[in-house]
Design an enzyme around this catalytic site. Structure first.
Site, PDB file in Angstrom:
ATOM      1  N   GLY A   1      -8.480 -12.762   7.942  1.00 15.46           N
ATOM      2  CA  GLY A   1      -8.253 -10.908   8.414  1.00 15.46           C
ATOM      3  C   GLY A   1      -8.760 -10.636   7.461  1.00 15.46           C
TER       4      GLY A   1
ATOM      5  N   ALA B   1     -11.718  -9.047   7.884  1.00 13.94           N
ATOM      6  CA  ALA B   1     -12.500  -8.025   8.356  1.00 13.94           C
ATOM      7  C   ALA B   1     -11.446  -7.260   9.302  1.00 13.94           C
TER       8      ALA B   1
ATOM      9  N   ASP C   1     -12.130 -15.004   8.850  1.00  9.88           N
ATOM     10  CA  ASP C   1     -11.876 -14.329  10.179  1.00  9.88           C
ATOM     11  C   ASP C   1     -11.828 -14.663  10.695  1.00  9.88           C
ATOM     12  N   LYS C   2     -11.310 -14.665  12.012  1.00 12.19           N
ATOM     13  CA  LYS C   2     -11.247 -14.727  13.643  1.00 12.19           C
ATOM     14  C   LYS C   2     -12.308 -14.289  14.228  1.00 12.19           C
ATOM     15  N   LEU C   3     -12.741 -12.629  14.123  1.00 10.04           N
ATOM     16  CA  LEU C   3     -13.332 -10.967  14.668  1.00 10.04           C
ATOM     17  C   LEU C   3     -12.878 -11.085  15.730  1.00 10.04           C
TER      18      LEU C   3
ATOM     19  N   THR D   1       5.870  -6.984   7.127  1.00  6.07           N
ATOM     20  CA  THR D   1       5.727  -5.687   7.227  1.00  6.07           C
ATOM     21  C   THR D   1       7.680  -4.961   7.714  1.00  6.07           C
ATOM     22  N   ASP D   2       7.534  -3.480   7.855  1.00  8.92           N
ATOM     23  CA  ASP D   2       9.054  -2.786   7.291  1.00  8.92           C
ATOM     24  C   ASP D   2       9.714  -3.196   8.975  1.00  8.92           C
ATOM     25  N   GLU D   3       8.508  -3.334   9.733  1.00  9.62           N
ATOM     26  CA  GLU D   3       8.513  -3.181  11.455  1.00  9.62           C
ATOM     27  C   GLU D   3      10.040  -4.816  12.076  1.00  9.62           C
TER      28      GLU D   3
ATOM     29  N   TYR E   1       5.737  -7.244  18.932  1.00 17.21           N
ATOM     30  CA  TYR E   1       4.601  -7.805  17.408  1.00 17.21           C
ATOM     31  C   TYR E   1       5.793  -7.996  16.158  1.00 17.21           C
TER      32      TYR E   1
ATOM     33  N   LYS F   1       6.151 -11.184  13.659  1.00 15.33           N
ATOM     34  CA  LYS F   1       5.605 -11.418  12.286  1.00 15.33           C
ATOM     35  C   LYS F   1       7.059 -11.513  12.234  1.00 15.33           C
TER      36      LYS F   1
ATOM     37  N   TYR G   1       4.080   9.651  22.385  1.00 22.26           N
ATOM     38  CA  TYR G   1       4.845   9.599  23.042  1.00 22.26           C
ATOM     39  C   TYR G   1       6.540  10.395  23.125  1.00 22.26           C
TER      40      TYR G   1
ATOM     41  N   ARG H   1       7.631   7.845  10.582  1.00 22.51           N
ATOM     42  CA  ARG H   1       7.451   6.784  10.061  1.00 22.51           C
ATOM     43  C   ARG H   1       7.135   6.423   8.838  1.00 22.51           C
TER      44      ARG H   1
ATOM     45  N   GLY I   1      10.455   0.030  24.425  1.00 20.87           N
ATOM     46  CA  GLY I   1      11.980   0.198  23.000  1.00 20.87           C
ATOM     47  C   GLY I   1      10.891   0.243  21.799  1.00 20.87           C
TER      48      GLY I   1
HETATM   49  P1  NAD Z   1      -5.867  -5.458  11.759  1.00 22.08           P
HETATM   50  O1  NAD Z   1      -6.008  -5.544  13.414  1.00 22.08           O
HETATM   51  O2  NAD Z   1      -6.890  -4.216  11.600  1.00 22.08           O
HETATM   52  O3  NAD Z   1      -6.889  -6.487  11.655  1.00 22.08           O
HETATM   53  C1  NAD Z   1      -6.429  -7.888  11.612  1.00 22.08           C
HETATM   54  C2  NAD Z   1      -7.128  -8.719  11.429  1.00 22.08           C
HETATM   55  O4  NAD Z   1      -6.805 -10.183  11.599  1.00 22.08           O
HETATM   56  C3  NAD Z   1      -9.029  -8.240  11.588  1.00 22.08           C
HETATM   57  O5  NAD Z   1      -9.920  -8.894  11.184  1.00 22.08           O
HETATM   58  C4  NAD Z   1      -8.948  -9.754  12.624  1.00 22.08           C
HETATM   59  O6  NAD Z   1      -9.575 -10.099  13.493  1.00 22.08           O
HETATM   60  C5  NAD Z   1      -8.244 -10.939  12.456  1.00 22.08           C
HETATM   61  N1  NAD Z   1      -7.379 -11.933  12.674  1.00 22.08           N
HETATM   62  C6  NAD Z   1      -6.729 -11.442  13.974  1.00 22.08           C
HETATM   63  N2  NAD Z   1      -5.913 -12.944  14.449  1.00 22.08           N
HETATM   64  C7  NAD Z   1      -6.750 -13.842  13.918  1.00 22.08           C
HETATM   65  C8  NAD Z   1      -6.894 -15.415  13.424  1.00 22.08           C
HETATM   66  N3  NAD Z   1      -6.301 -16.411  14.774  1.00 22.08           N
HETATM   67  N4  NAD Z   1      -7.879 -15.886  12.833  1.00 22.08           N
HETATM   68  C9  NAD Z   1      -8.426 -15.269  11.923  1.00 22.08           C
HETATM   69  N5  NAD Z   1      -8.220 -13.725  11.713  1.00 22.08           N
HETATM   70  C10 NAD Z   1      -7.699 -13.341  12.495  1.00 22.08           C
HETATM   71  O7  NAD Z   1      -4.563  -5.323  11.000  1.00 22.08           O
HETATM   72  P2  NAD Z   1      -4.360  -4.200   9.754  1.00 22.08           P
HETATM   73  O8  NAD Z   1      -3.521  -3.413  10.170  1.00 22.08           O
HETATM   74  O9  NAD Z   1      -4.932  -4.515   8.982  1.00 22.08           O
HETATM   75  O10 NAD Z   1      -2.695  -5.217   9.235  1.00 22.08           O
HETATM   76  C11 NAD Z   1      -3.151  -6.264   8.532  1.00 22.08           C
HETATM   77  C12 NAD Z   1      -1.184  -7.132   8.359  1.00 22.08           C
HETATM   78  O11 NAD Z   1      -1.178  -6.239   7.853  1.00 22.08           O
HETATM   79  C13 NAD Z   1      -1.223  -7.301   9.150  1.00 22.08           C
HETATM   80  O12 NAD Z   1      -0.319  -9.214   9.197  1.00 22.08           O
HETATM   81  C14 NAD Z   1      -0.197  -6.606   9.655  1.00 22.08           C
HETATM   82  O13 NAD Z   1       1.313  -6.975  10.260  1.00 22.08           O
HETATM   83  C15 NAD Z   1       0.381  -5.813   8.384  1.00 22.08           C
HETATM   84  N6  NAD Z   1       0.309  -5.268   8.095  1.00 22.08           N
HETATM   85  C16 NAD Z   1      -0.055  -3.905   8.786  1.00 22.08           C
HETATM   86  C17 NAD Z   1       0.945  -2.202   8.105  1.00 22.08           C
HETATM   87  C18 NAD Z   1      -0.477  -1.316   9.357  1.00 22.08           C
HETATM   88  O14 NAD Z   1       0.634  -0.068   9.136  1.00 22.08           O
HETATM   89  N7  NAD Z   1      -1.597  -1.422   9.657  1.00 22.08           N
HETATM   90  C19 NAD Z   1       1.949  -2.119   7.269  1.00 22.08           C
HETATM   91  C20 NAD Z   1       2.418  -3.075   7.599  1.00 22.08           C
HETATM   92  C21 NAD Z   1       2.041  -4.220   7.857  1.00 22.08           C
HETATM   93  O1  DAU Z   2       5.864  -0.227  10.148  1.00 19.28           O
HETATM   94  C1  DAU Z   2       5.057  -1.124   9.586  1.00 19.28           C
HETATM   95  C2  DAU Z   2       3.593  -1.129  10.961  1.00 19.28           C
HETATM   96  O2  DAU Z   2       2.888  -0.131  11.583  1.00 19.28           O
HETATM   97  C3  DAU Z   2       2.246  -1.599  11.355  1.00 19.28           C
HETATM   98  O3  DAU Z   2       4.013  -3.296  11.010  1.00 19.28           O
HETATM   99  C4  DAU Z   2       2.105  -2.334  12.044  1.00 19.28           C
HETATM  100  O4  DAU Z   2       1.088  -3.475  12.275  1.00 19.28           O
HETATM  101  C5  DAU Z   2       1.575  -0.969  13.039  1.00 19.28           C
HETATM  102  O5  DAU Z   2       1.002  -0.987  14.136  1.00 19.28           O
HETATM  103  C6  DAU Z   2       2.178   0.676  12.799  1.00 19.28           C
HETATM  104  O6  DAU Z   2       3.246   0.371  13.523  1.00 19.28           O
HETATM  105  P1  DAU Z   2       3.909   1.515  14.563  1.00 19.28           P
HETATM  106  O7  DAU Z   2       3.757   0.991  16.054  1.00 19.28           O
HETATM  107  O8  DAU Z   2       4.530   1.921  14.303  1.00 19.28           O
HETATM  108  O9  DAU Z   2       1.645   1.946  14.814  1.00 19.28           O
HETATM  109  P2  DAU Z   2       0.939   3.374  15.629  1.00 19.28           P
HETATM  110  O10 DAU Z   2      -0.224   3.725  14.959  1.00 19.28           O
HETATM  111  O11 DAU Z   2       0.630   2.100  17.140  1.00 19.28           O
HETATM  112  O12 DAU Z   2       2.617   3.924  15.751  1.00 19.28           O
HETATM  113  C7  DAU Z   2       2.926   5.290  15.045  1.00 19.28           C
HETATM  114  C8  DAU Z   2       4.092   6.184  15.527  1.00 19.28           C
HETATM  115  O13 DAU Z   2       3.301   6.615  16.200  1.00 19.28           O
HETATM  116  C9  DAU Z   2       5.283   5.405  16.271  1.00 19.28           C
HETATM  117  O14 DAU Z   2       5.915   6.144  16.556  1.00 19.28           O
HETATM  118  C10 DAU Z   2       4.504   5.285  18.064  1.00 19.28           C
HETATM  119  C11 DAU Z   2       3.680   7.156  17.671  1.00 19.28           C
HETATM  120  N1  DAU Z   2       2.052   6.794  18.710  1.00 19.28           N
HETATM  121  C12 DAU Z   2       1.245   5.987  18.118  1.00 19.28           C
HETATM  122  C13 DAU Z   2      -0.122   5.953  19.712  1.00 19.28           C
HETATM  123  C14 DAU Z   2      -0.864   4.545  18.740  1.00 19.28           C
HETATM  124  C15 DAU Z   2       2.046   8.388  19.708  1.00 19.28           C
HETATM  125  O15 DAU Z   2       3.085   8.765  19.766  1.00 19.28           O
HETATM  126  N2  DAU Z   2       0.487   8.029  20.150  1.00 19.28           N
HETATM  127  C16 DAU Z   2      -0.143   7.318  19.950  1.00 19.28           C
HETATM  128  O16 DAU Z   2      -0.350   7.223  20.951  1.00 19.28           O
END
Ligand code: NAD
Ligand code: DAU
Length: 338
Positions: A10, A12, A36-38, A128-130, A152, A156, A209, A216, A277
């Site tokens: 992952g 990319a 990465d699957k892209l 993730t903290d979720e 999600y 996770k 929303y 967060r 939710g």
């Molecule tokens: P992202 O969606 O930006 O990237 C995910 C990557 O995984 C992409 O490049 C996608 O092509 C690749 N992928 C998806 N399915 C795949 C598969 N079956 N095989 C190979 N590659 C695959 O995600 P991100 O925000 O960079 O998050 C990365 C990791 O961190 C995730 O595991 C997410 O749960 C975790 N995480 C994210 C956050 C956040 O705030 N973004 C916070 C805590 C944890």
């Molecule tokens: O907490 C870690 C998680 O954070 C990661 O595990 C996830 O991969 C990542 O997507 C993120 O999840 P959230 O749902 O917290 O992130 P998001 O950016 O989607 O939303 C952040 C907050 O903002 C949430 O309370 C929902 C709100 N929101 C989000 C979007 C996209 C809005 O109010 N409007 C929006 O359009």
């Protein structure tokens, strides 16, 4: 000492690509294999500056594909596996959980099996903290119970616990990290900060929303990358580490902050129906990681400024992403045209 080989799955995506860039900034003598699957969220443009490096190999492939994963292991013999690959957007998981269950649980299983059969020095599962669910007051420690509440976070949690089971049952050297909400360069513009920054830059509405008061904790992606590498080197196998940003904000606060930094009017704010939710608040106690010696390097306000500047300077990166399937998802999800 021979070159360490990192298998990044992952890589990319948003955090994975930042991690690869961080590793190359820090070490000269490593080899990185990025599998990465892209999917829609994976983007080779995230690593344009790295792709010609002789220490970097990109393989397009699915972590759920046993054949591909085994081939990568047999060909490159990785020392470390850091699994970022996941379906990561909560809103998409509500509409269509299939791929989440597949990649975030079954994909982790395939990676664990290959590691068990073919060997690995460290397996880092990026969780993730979720997984803890929502908390009204106080903060979750690594000992808190897990109560995920959307497809999600539930998938996770499956991957997180499956990884732990391979440590407890087979002695695989697994470490699990649980970070809070990341922000920074190269984040796909469906997540709150990049969506609102890029919409505001184009004078488009910012869809908040519910009442906008969900909380967060925000972590700059570079701090997250530093923490992961720190845990890889210093963490204890079989353990979980929370990674916090120590910057809890209501969504409306973040939104006002973005508008202020961009010099845009808050008439762009548009309240929409709440996420189903919708977890009210996430909060992590990261004492365990601080006690191990990790220190956060970035202050939230500075990191947000830096991030906004990056989106201002890189419209060539994000504009093409806001087209095609993205527009269809946007219309269906928000009930409005972008
Ligand atoms: P992202 O969606 O930006 O990237 C995910 C990557 O995984 C992409 O490049 C996608 O092509 C690749 N992928 C998806 N399915 C795949 C598969 N079956 N095989 C190979 N590659 C695959 O995600 P991100 O925000 O960079 O998050 C990365 C990791 O961190 C995730 O595991 C997410 O749960 C975790 N995480 C994210 C956050 C956040 O705030 N973004 C916070 C805590 C944890
Ligand atoms: O907490 C870690 C998680 O954070 C990661 O595990 C996830 O991969 C990542 O997507 C993120 O999840 P959230 O749902 O917290 O992130 P998001 O950016 O989607 O939303 C952040 C907050 O903002 C949430 O309370 C929902 C709100 N929101 C989000 C979007 C996209 C809005 O109010 N409007 C929006 O359009």
């Amino acid at each position: 000492m021979s070159k360490k080989i990192y298998l990044i799955t992952g890589g990319a995506g948003f955090i994975g690509s930042n991690y690869i860039r961080y590793l190359f900034k820090r070490y000269k003598d490593i080899m990185i294999v990025n599998l990465d699957k892209l999917t829609y969220a994976g983007n080779t443009a995230n690593l344009k500056d790295i792709e010609s490096s002789e220490n970097y190999i990109f393989i397009k492939g699915d972590i759920c594909d046993n054949g591909v994963v085994n081939k990568v292991f047999r060909e490159y013999h990785p020392d470390y596996l850091i699994n970022f690959a996941a379906e990561s957007h909560v809103d998409r998981s509500i509409g269509n959980p299939d791929d989440f269950i597949r990649t975030d649980i079954f994909g982790v299983y395939i990676l664990l099996e290959a590691s068990k059969e073919l060997g690995i020095e460290r397996f880092i599962q990026i969780s993730t903290d979720e997984v803890y669910g929502s908390i009204e007051k106080g903060s979750f420690t690594e000992e808190s119970s897990l109560k995920p509440s959307n497809p999600y976070s539930a998938s996770k949690t499956g991957g997180d616990r499956l990884a732990y089971s391979y440590f407890a049952t087979y002695g695989l050297p697994v470490i699990i990290t649980r970070a809070s909400n990341n922000f920074g360069p190269y984040q796909y513009p469906e997540k709150l900060i990049p969506l609102f920054v890029t919409n505001a830059l184009e004078d488009k509405q910012l869809p908040i929303y519910g009442d906008g008061r969900n909380v967060r904790d925000w972590l700059f992606v570079e701090d997250h990358c530093i923490a992961i590498e720190f845990i890889l080197q210093k963490g204890k196998v079989g353990e979980v580490y929370n990674i916090a940003g120590a910057s809890e904000k209501e969504n409306i606060q973040i939104t006002n902050h973005i508008l202020e930094l961009l010099g845009k009017s808050n008439s762009l704010i548009h309240y929409v129906a709440d996420r189903i939710g919708h977890d009210r608040r996430y909060s992590l106690d990261a004492s365990k990681l601080y006690n191990l010696g990790w220190k956060q390097e970035y202050e939230f306000g500075d990191a947000l400024k830096e991030t906004i500047q990056w989106y201002k300077e890189n419209s060539d990166w994000w504009k093409p992403l806001k087209s095609g399937e993205y527009l269809e998802f946007y219309k269906k999800h928000y009930g409005m045209e972008l």
